[in-house]
Design an enzyme around this catalytic site. Structure first.
Site, mmCIF file in Angstrom:
data_model
loop_
_atom_site.group_PDB
_atom_site.id
_atom_site.type_symbol
_atom_site.label_atom_id
_atom_site.label_comp_id
_atom_site.label_asym_id
_atom_site.label_seq_id
_atom_site.Cartn_x
_atom_site.Cartn_y
_atom_site.Cartn_z
ATOM 1 N N TYR A 192 -9.023 -6.217 6.019
ATOM 2 C CA TYR A 192 -10.235 -5.402 6.227
ATOM 3 C C TYR A 192 -10.582 -4.476 5.080
ATOM 4 O O TYR A 192 -11.503 -3.683 5.191
ATOM 5 C CB TYR A 192 -10.132 -4.597 7.534
ATOM 6 N N LYS A 193 -9.817 -4.551 3.973
ATOM 7 C CA LYS A 193 -10.110 -3.671 2.844
ATOM 8 C C LYS A 193 -11.015 -4.425 1.857
ATOM 9 O O LYS A 193 -12.175 -4.660 2.136
ATOM 10 C CB LYS A 193 -8.813 -3.199 2.203
ATOM 11 N N PHE A 219 3.402 3.299 2.255
ATOM 12 C CA PHE A 219 2.523 3.478 3.416
ATOM 13 C C PHE A 219 3.389 3.646 4.676
ATOM 14 O O PHE A 219 4.376 2.929 4.844
ATOM 15 C CB PHE A 219 1.583 2.273 3.553
ATOM 16 N N ASP A 248 3.825 -5.609 -0.056
ATOM 17 C CA ASP A 248 2.604 -5.330 0.698
ATOM 18 C C ASP A 248 1.451 -5.273 -0.315
ATOM 19 O O ASP A 248 1.416 -4.402 -1.193
ATOM 20 C CB ASP A 248 2.761 -3.992 1.437
ATOM 21 N N ARG A 283 -9.772 10.635 -1.925
ATOM 22 C CA ARG A 283 -9.535 9.286 -2.478
ATOM 23 C C ARG A 283 -10.852 8.526 -2.551
ATOM 24 O O ARG A 283 -11.656 8.563 -1.619
ATOM 25 C CB ARG A 283 -8.544 8.584 -1.556
HETATM 26 C C1 LIG Z 1 -0.372 -0.448 2.219
HETATM 27 C C2 LIG Z 1 -0.825 -0.618 3.628
HETATM 28 N N1 LIG Z 1 -0.120 -1.406 4.456
HETATM 29 C C3 LIG Z 1 -0.513 -1.580 5.752
HETATM 30 C C4 LIG Z 1 -1.644 -0.959 6.236
HETATM 31 C C5 LIG Z 1 -2.095 -1.093 7.663
HETATM 32 O O1 LIG Z 1 -1.530 -2.078 8.373
HETATM 33 P P1 LIG Z 1 -2.178 -2.497 9.781
HETATM 34 O O2 LIG Z 1 -3.379 -3.333 9.481
HETATM 35 O O3 LIG Z 1 -1.095 -3.183 10.469
HETATM 36 O O4 LIG Z 1 -2.627 -1.245 10.481
HETATM 37 C C6 LIG Z 1 -2.398 -0.159 5.403
HETATM 38 C C7 LIG Z 1 -3.620 0.488 5.934
HETATM 39 O O5 LIG Z 1 -4.306 1.235 5.325
HETATM 40 C C8 LIG Z 1 -1.983 0.027 4.069
HETATM 41 O O6 LIG Z 1 -2.675 0.812 3.246
#
Ligand SMILES: Cc1ncc(COP(=O)(O)O)c(C=O)c1O
Length: 412
Positions: free
Chosen positions: A221-222, A127, A196, A371
């Site tokens: 938030y996912k 990401f 992550d 997706r």
């Molecule tokens: C793998 C991954 N890491 C981090 C993030 C986003 O991080 P942040 O909440 O700091 O914008 C996302 C967002 O879609 C993601 O898919």
């Protein structure tokens, strides 16, 4: 899973032990939401809880709520709840900041605990924020950052690597790394791994203790349905906690913040990773999402993940048979992926827009991926069946060719 008729998928819904959870979300009627992997929908309890927090805790009880409504403990308390979902102890998870900020904190802290090693390693296709922060942390530390293709990851774990930064489940392809194997390989070569878990938590089984994971971050938030921009979480295994210093050492991470002393003294446990005053409204919104997920995964998370696999298999089977124009880029074996499927198509953006006009919401990931996320808490088998029908129809009729579906929005 062999392709099924509408009657057959309705029978699956009728027998689904998780079916009652759908009604716990405020889903707009008629919408088939295949984007809970990007922004989870609103739990009804969150709307009610936020009203209460605004009216009573903030509105009436004002500043006393830090103590009387335990706002001051929210980061650690919600982290403790999340610990069950990731397979750690309560004091090994903290909810705070964004995933990006938490990545920065853990990458810098981990690298500083590996003096003499000059490189931070990540994967091409990780990401973007993970790649940018690996490079940014390297710059701050005077180290070098390296990003290599997946197939070169293991060979690149040389003696100069301080930290490896990886997503467990890739946001585009859905490919899932072997958490335990890569963690132990990196450790054997003297590097720490920051994982992550943004596309894993609530999507696939996680047992960080068993996998030997020491450091991880992830999104709220996912799949946790914490709301737009919900605070993220960070995990640090107990044994590592005293070895890591917070590179953003704010007063909330102090051992006694309300002594207001001049010198910084880190809190003894994971709360040292806090920096500033936490966003209480967002934290408490996330808490109801986490509570809902815990309810659905207690006493066992197995039914949730089994349903996720079945939803993916149902969609993949129907699309394979009806949409030869689409190329699946996600691994088909459940153990090798997360809970989303991505398809390559030269006009994926327009396709996603045309689906959205039919109330089937997926998302587009540049340059060419449509997706679709399969979130078992609120999706029915019938939704997935109808979504696959919708995809087939949009492709067959060329509905995506409509000029209004070609105009790119800022957020895709
Ligand atoms: C793998 C991954 N890491 C981090 C993030 C986003 O991080 P942040 O909440 O700091 O914008 C996302 C967002 O879609 C993601 O898919």
């Amino acid at each position: 899973m062999p392709p099924m008729t509408l009657e057959e998928v309705r029978a699956l819904d009728a027998a689904d032990p998780l079916a009652p959870f759908r009604d716990r979300f405020a889903l707009p009627p008629g919408v088939i939401y295949l984007d809970g992997n990007s922004l989870g929908p609103l739990p009804k309890a969150t709307a009610a809880r936020l009203r209460e927090v605004v009216d009573v805790e903030w509105g009436r009880d004002l500043i006393s709520s830090w103590n009387t409504h335990a706002w001051v403990d929210a980061s650690a308390r919600i982290g403790g709840k999340l610990a069950t979902l990731v397979g750690l102890e309560e004091d090994e998870v903290l909810v705070t900041d964004s995933t990006s900020v938490n990545l920065f904190k853990l990458i810098v802290a981990a690298a500083r605990s590996r003096p003499g090693r000059g490189v931070l390693l990540t994967e091409l296709g990780n990401f973007p924020t993970d790649q940018y922060l690996t490079a940014g942390a390297a710059q701050v530390l005077g180290l070098r950052a390296r990003a290599v293709p997946t197939e070169l990851l293991e060979a690149s774990l040389t003696e100069d690597i301080a930290v490896l930064v990886l997503s467990h489940v890739n946001y585009r392809s859905g490919h899932r790394h072997d958490l335990a194997r890569l963690t132990s390989l990196a450790r054997a070569r003297g590097a720490l791994v920051v994982w992550d878990l943004s596309h894993s938590v609530g999507a696939v089984p996680l047992n960080l203790r068993e996998a030997g994971v020491e450091l991880a971050v992830g999104c709220g938030y996912k799949y946790l349905n914490g709301g737009p921009g919900a605070p993220a979480f960070l995990c640090v295994a107990r044994a590592c906690q005293p070895l890591l210093d917070n590179p953003i050492p704010g007063w909330f991470g102090h051992a006694r913040p309300f002594d207001f002393t001049d010198g910084y003294q880190p809190a003894p446990g994971l709360t040292r990773m806090l920096s500033g005053t936490p966003p209480i409204l967002s934290l408490l919104a996330l808490e109801t999402g986490v509570d809902l997920m815990l309810e659905a995964t207690t006493p066992s998370a197995a039914p949730l993940f089994a349903k996720s696999e079945r939803l993916c298999a149902l969609f993949a089977g129907l699309v394979r048979d009806r949409c030869p124009e689409l190329t699946l880029v996600s691994p088909i074996e459940p153990a090798r992926r997360g809970s989303h499927l991505s398809y390559a198509h030269p006009h994926a953006y327009a396709l996603v827009q045309a689906l959205s006009a039919r109330q089937i919401i997926g998302d587009f990931r540049a340059p060419d991926l449509a997706r679709f996320g399969f979130t078992p808490l609120f999706l029915r088998y019938e939704d997935v069946w109808r979504a696959a029908e919708g995809v087939a129809e949009v492709l067959k009729t060329g509905a995506w060719l409509d000029p209004r579906f070609q105009v790119r929005a800022r957020v895709t």
